[in-house]
Design a protein around this motif. Structure first.
Motif, short mmCIF file in Angstrom:
data_model
loop_
_atom_site.label_atom_id
_atom_site.label_comp_id
_atom_site.label_asym_id
_atom_site.label_seq_id
_atom_site.Cartn_x
_atom_site.Cartn_y
_atom_site.Cartn_z
N THR A 1 0.82 -1.22 0.00
CA THR A 1 0.00 0.00 0.00
C THR A 1 0.85 1.27 0.00
O THR A 1 0.40 2.32 -0.45
CB THR A 1 -0.94 0.04 1.23
OG1 THR A 1 -0.17 -0.14 2.42
CG2 THR A 1 -1.99 -1.06 1.13
N THR A 2 2.08 1.16 0.46
CA THR A 2 2.95 2.34 0.56
C THR A 2 3.84 2.53 -0.67
O THR A 2 4.05 3.67 -1.12
CB THR A 2 3.85 2.24 1.81
OG1 THR A 2 3.04 2.02 2.96
CG2 THR A 2 4.67 3.52 2.00
N TYR A 3 4.35 1.43 -1.21
CA TYR A 3 5.38 1.54 -2.25
C TYR A 3 4.99 0.99 -3.62
O TYR A 3 5.80 1.05 -4.55
CB TYR A 3 6.65 0.83 -1.78
CG TYR A 3 7.22 1.41 -0.51
CD1 TYR A 3 7.85 2.65 -0.51
CD2 TYR A 3 7.11 0.72 0.69
CE1 TYR A 3 8.36 3.19 0.67
CE2 TYR A 3 7.62 1.24 1.86
CZ TYR A 3 8.25 2.48 1.84
OH TYR A 3 8.75 3.01 3.01
N THR A 4 3.79 0.43 -3.77
CA THR A 4 3.39 -0.11 -5.07
C THR A 4 2.01 0.41 -5.46
O THR A 4 1.31 1.04 -4.64
CB THR A 4 3.35 -1.66 -5.09
OG1 THR A 4 2.16 -2.12 -4.43
CG2 THR A 4 4.58 -2.25 -4.40
N ASP A 5 1.62 0.11 -6.68
CA ASP A 5 0.28 0.49 -7.16
C ASP A 5 -0.67 -0.70 -7.11
O ASP A 5 -1.64 -0.76 -7.85
CB ASP A 5 0.37 1.03 -8.59
CG ASP A 5 0.94 -0.01 -9.56
OD1 ASP A 5 1.39 -1.09 -9.10
OD2 ASP A 5 0.92 0.25 -10.79
N SER A 6 -0.42 -1.64 -6.21
CA SER A 6 -1.25 -2.84 -6.10
C SER A 6 -2.71 -2.49 -5.87
O SER A 6 -3.04 -1.64 -5.04
CB SER A 6 -0.75 -3.73 -4.95
OG SER A 6 -1.61 -4.83 -4.77
N LYS A 7 -3.58 -3.16 -6.61
CA LYS A 7 -5.03 -2.96 -6.47
C LYS A 7 -5.64 -4.01 -5.55
O LYS A 7 -6.83 -3.93 -5.23
CB LYS A 7 -5.70 -3.03 -7.85
CG LYS A 7 -5.18 -2.04 -8.87
CD LYS A 7 -5.44 -0.60 -8.46
CE LYS A 7 -5.10 0.40 -9.53
NZ LYS A 7 -3.67 0.47 -9.85
N VAL A 8 -4.84 -4.98 -5.15
CA VAL A 8 -5.35 -6.07 -4.31
C VAL A 8 -4.41 -6.36 -3.14
O VAL A 8 -4.00 -7.49 -2.93
CB VAL A 8 -5.57 -7.35 -5.16
CG1 VAL A 8 -6.78 -7.21 -6.06
CG2 VAL A 8 -4.31 -7.67 -5.98
N PRO A 9 -4.06 -5.35 -2.36
CA PRO A 9 -3.03 -5.55 -1.33
C PRO A 9 -3.44 -6.51 -0.22
O PRO A 9 -2.59 -7.24 0.31
CB PRO A 9 -2.81 -4.13 -0.78
CG PRO A 9 -4.09 -3.42 -1.07
CD PRO A 9 -4.57 -3.97 -2.38
N ILE A 10 -4.70 -6.54 0.16
CA ILE A 10 -5.12 -7.41 1.25
C ILE A 10 -5.00 -8.88 0.85
O ILE A 10 -4.36 -9.68 1.55
CB ILE A 10 -6.57 -7.10 1.71
CG1 ILE A 10 -6.65 -5.70 2.32
CG2 ILE A 10 -7.06 -8.14 2.71
CD1 ILE A 10 -8.06 -5.26 2.70
#
Length: 199
Positions: free
Chosen positions: A116-125
């Protein structure tokens, strides 16, 4: 057809290797580690391409544990005993459960923070959850614990949904298949572990 293959060849190849891997795992064959090494090497490129950064990073851990797993199965010991037989199937030690639950939660939180801090991930959980649980799952497999199958059932269900969402349809279908094999595999390994105790 060429466009389709260009878009999905990594998905198809890693899925094919994944089928071989789960069959070898079901039979507790040491050759699963070689197939796993190939699958994980290609998985690095696939997951990076699809923006599944935690899964991508996890493949490096898998590669290291794959090497460890091969040697543990071939020459490992349990209970301080070493002989010419391969590592036996046993149950996960109860005294390690709280430790590994704590480790899993800590890894999940750390990976979630990174995503959540360093990437553009749409599915971090979901990405961080399956990755954290897989850390324990692959270690439990390397130690030939029956309960590794229960861990993989949870991972496989979540991963199946995640991969359909991220347009990795072949591997998503593979993970649906994994759930079925994991349930059957758990019963087979549980029977084998009981047999190991009595023999």
């Amino acid at each position: 057809m060429q466009t389709f293959l260009a878009n999905y060849w990594l998905d198809i190849v890693t899925t094919t290797l994944g089928i071989a891997y789960i069959i070898l795992e079901y039979h507790a064959s040491i050759w699963l580690w070689l197939v796993g090494f190939l699958m994980q090497s290609l998985g690095i490129a696939l997951y990076y391409q699809k923006g599944l950064y935690a899964d991508c990073g996890m493949e490096f851990y898998y590669l290291a544990v794959t090497i460890y797993g091969f040697f543990a199965w071939k020459f490992g010991r349990k209970g301080g005993k070493r002989d010419n037989k391969q590592l036996p199937i046993t149950h996960f030690p109860r005294h390690l459960m709280l430790l590994w639950l704590t480790i899993t939660a800590a890894i999940w939180a750390a990976i979630y923070f990174i995503l959540t801090t360093y990437t553009d991930s749409k599915v971090p959980i979901a990405d961080s959850f399956t990755t954290a649980l897989s850390v324990v799952g692959i270690w439990a497999l390397a130690r030939k614990y029956v309960e590794q199958w229960i861990i993989w059932i949870v991972v496989d269900i979540v991963t199946c949904m995640l991969y359909y969402y991220k347009d990795i349809p072949f591997k998503a279908t593979l993970y649906a298949f994994y759930v079925i094999v994991a349930i059957i595999g758990y019963r087979k390994w549980k029977a084998a572990a009981i047999s190991n105790v009595t023999n």
